[in-house]
Design an enzyme around this catalytic site. Structure first.
Site, short mmCIF file in Angstrom:
data_model
loop_
_atom_site.label_atom_id
_atom_site.label_comp_id
_atom_site.label_asym_id
_atom_site.label_seq_id
_atom_site.Cartn_x
_atom_site.Cartn_y
_atom_site.Cartn_z
N ASP A 1 0.86 -1.17 0.00
CA ASP A 1 0.00 0.00 0.00
C ASP A 1 0.90 1.23 0.00
O ASP A 1 2.11 1.13 0.21
CB ASP A 1 -0.89 -0.03 1.25
CG ASP A 1 -1.93 1.07 1.25
OD1 ASP A 1 -2.16 1.67 0.19
OD2 ASP A 1 -2.48 1.34 2.33
N THR B 1 -0.26 4.68 1.52
CA THR B 1 -0.50 5.45 2.74
C THR B 1 -0.19 4.62 3.98
O THR B 1 -0.74 3.54 4.17
CB THR B 1 -1.97 5.93 2.78
OG1 THR B 1 -2.24 6.69 1.62
CG2 THR B 1 -2.20 6.79 4.01
N GLU C 1 -8.85 14.06 8.14
CA GLU C 1 -9.88 14.82 8.83
C GLU C 1 -9.31 15.56 10.04
O GLU C 1 -9.70 16.71 10.30
CB GLU C 1 -11.01 13.89 9.26
CG GLU C 1 -11.82 13.36 8.10
CD GLU C 1 -13.07 12.62 8.52
OE1 GLU C 1 -14.01 12.54 7.72
OE2 GLU C 1 -13.11 12.13 9.67
N PHE D 1 -17.84 8.29 4.30
CA PHE D 1 -16.94 8.11 3.16
C PHE D 1 -16.65 6.62 3.02
O PHE D 1 -16.28 5.95 3.99
CB PHE D 1 -15.64 8.88 3.42
CG PHE D 1 -14.73 8.96 2.22
CD1 PHE D 1 -14.64 10.14 1.47
CD2 PHE D 1 -13.96 7.88 1.83
CE1 PHE D 1 -13.81 10.22 0.38
CE2 PHE D 1 -13.12 7.96 0.74
CZ PHE D 1 -13.05 9.14 0.01
N LYS E 1 -16.58 7.38 -2.46
CA LYS E 1 -15.50 8.35 -2.65
C LYS E 1 -15.89 9.76 -2.23
O LYS E 1 -15.40 10.75 -2.77
CB LYS E 1 -15.03 8.36 -4.12
CG LYS E 1 -14.46 7.04 -4.59
CD LYS E 1 -14.01 7.14 -6.04
CE LYS E 1 -13.46 5.80 -6.53
NZ LYS E 1 -13.05 5.86 -7.94
N ARG F 1 -2.47 15.03 -1.58
CA ARG F 1 -3.76 14.35 -1.60
C ARG F 1 -4.84 15.42 -1.74
O ARG F 1 -4.81 16.42 -1.03
CB ARG F 1 -3.97 13.57 -0.30
CG ARG F 1 -2.94 12.48 -0.08
CD ARG F 1 -2.82 12.11 1.40
NE ARG F 1 -4.04 11.58 1.95
CZ ARG F 1 -4.37 10.30 2.01
NH1 ARG F 1 -3.54 9.40 1.48
NH2 ARG F 1 -5.49 9.89 2.56
N THR G 1 -2.56 2.01 -4.81
CA THR G 1 -3.06 3.22 -4.17
C THR G 1 -4.35 3.67 -4.84
O THR G 1 -4.56 3.43 -6.04
CB THR G 1 -2.02 4.35 -4.23
OG1 THR G 1 -2.58 5.54 -3.66
CG2 THR G 1 -1.60 4.64 -5.66
N GLY G 2 -5.19 4.33 -4.06
CA GLY G 2 -6.41 4.89 -4.60
C GLY G 2 -6.28 6.36 -4.94
O GLY G 2 -7.26 7.01 -5.30
#
Length: 324
Positions: free
Chosen positions: A40, A42, A127, A171, A176, A229, A305-306
């Site tokens: 991954d 992150t 967040e 989320f 998304k 990001r 990764t997204g």
């Protein structure tokens, strides 16, 4: 091998210099058999330590990613813009109103909670970064009431304001995006949304300013090219009648996933586009050297990764996975 690992000071934990312990020797024998590593991004290649870096409000960029930072204002914030501060604290203007709406979305559209010591907690480090950024600029999230978890307190420029959380749509990787519906002290109801640019852009109202859309699309791409990001922000005001009708339909279809999703999509439409955020996730210490060592041993590394393509490419270049 076990003694070499235990006695290597470079293997010690950086925070308190605790030596590493070896509990299993089988792993050491299997390391030489590894040909591929799937990782991954992150929290693996990156440290999952977020910093708020850049913000575009209706196409006006504050603290651009090209800017060099000499001062860290507070934990998780590397954003600095005298212009942003001057507009926020200056005479009323359309841009000031849009900035305040942006801060409202960031300070109320999240799943952050406070413990008894006043520390912010969330499953999303992004967040926490947003909430700390807002606090720095006069929008301090004070948490929910002990008697009523749906009653939120927000200190705006030192004055306390109450907002009732009517709905929260979380989320997810499929959605998304995240949305909250809140009502203020005057009874006005707002839908606050943040999410991937692809999701927000297709939910804008038909009369949205095309110039603003084009600017924010370019800003999103620029933030991503610098490895940040990105999330787009939107909102709309909802009448009490519309909300009550929607709520009634929603509660009547709690057991029907398809209709419920359609109702949520309907509610999240007709958004006004506010801006886009840029958050930096620090790379792990000595990441490039570690990956080069592995690749030099013939190991093939795949990163999943997204993130947007531009963000992923920037991280890959910075980590040395893709040669310059």
């Amino acid at each position: 091998q076990t003694m070499m690992i235990k006695n290597d000071p470079k293997m010690n934990r950086n925070t308190n210099n605790i030596p590493v312990n070896v509990y299993n020797s089988k792993l050491l024998e299997e390391i030489g058999q590894i040909h591929h590593i799937f990782t991954d991004k992150t929290g693996t290649l990156t440290s999952n330590i977020m910093h708020f870096r850049s913000l575009s409000v209706r196409g006006t960029v504050f603290s651009p990613p090209e800017q060099k930072y000499t001062v860290k204002l507070t934990e998780n914030v590397k954003f600095y813009s005298e212009e942003f501060k001057d507009i926020l604290n200056g005479q009323p203007s359309e841009l000031q109103l849009e900035i305040r709406r942006t801060l409202l979305v960031l300070s109320l559209c999240h799943s952050v909670f406070l413990d008894k010591k006043g520390t912010y907690h969330s499953s999303s480090q992004d967040e926490i970064t947003f909430v700390k950024f807002c606090k720095l600029y006069g929008y301090e999230f004070k948490g929910s009431s002990e008697e009523d978890s749906k009653l939120l307190t927000l200190a705006i420029d030192g004055k306390y304001h109450k907002y009732r959380l009517l709905e929260e749509v979380a989320f997810t990787a499929e959605r998304k995006r995240m949305s909250t519906i809140v009502s203020d002290e005057n009874g006005k109801i707002y839908l606050l949304t943040k999410g991937a640019d692809t999701e927000i852009l297709r939910r804008l109202h038909k009369d949205e300013d095309k110039n603003v859309i084009d600017k924010l699309v370019l800003d999103t791409k620029n933030f991503s090219l610098h490895g940040l990001r990105t999330l787009m922000l939107g909102y709309r005001e909802i009448s009490m009648e519309e909300y009550n009708q929607w709520k009634q339909k929603y509660e009547q279809n709690l057991q029907n996933d398809q209709i419920r999703e359609e109702l949520i999509n309907e509610l999240e439409g007709n958004l006004t586009l506010l801006g886009v955020t840029g958050v930096e996730d620090e790379l792990q210490p000595e990441l490039e050297e570690t990956l080069q060592f592995m690749m030099g041993a013939g190991i093939v590394i795949w990163v999943l990764t997204g993130d947007k393509t531009e963000t992923a490419m920037n991280t890959a270049y910075s980590a040395g996975l893709i040669p310059d």
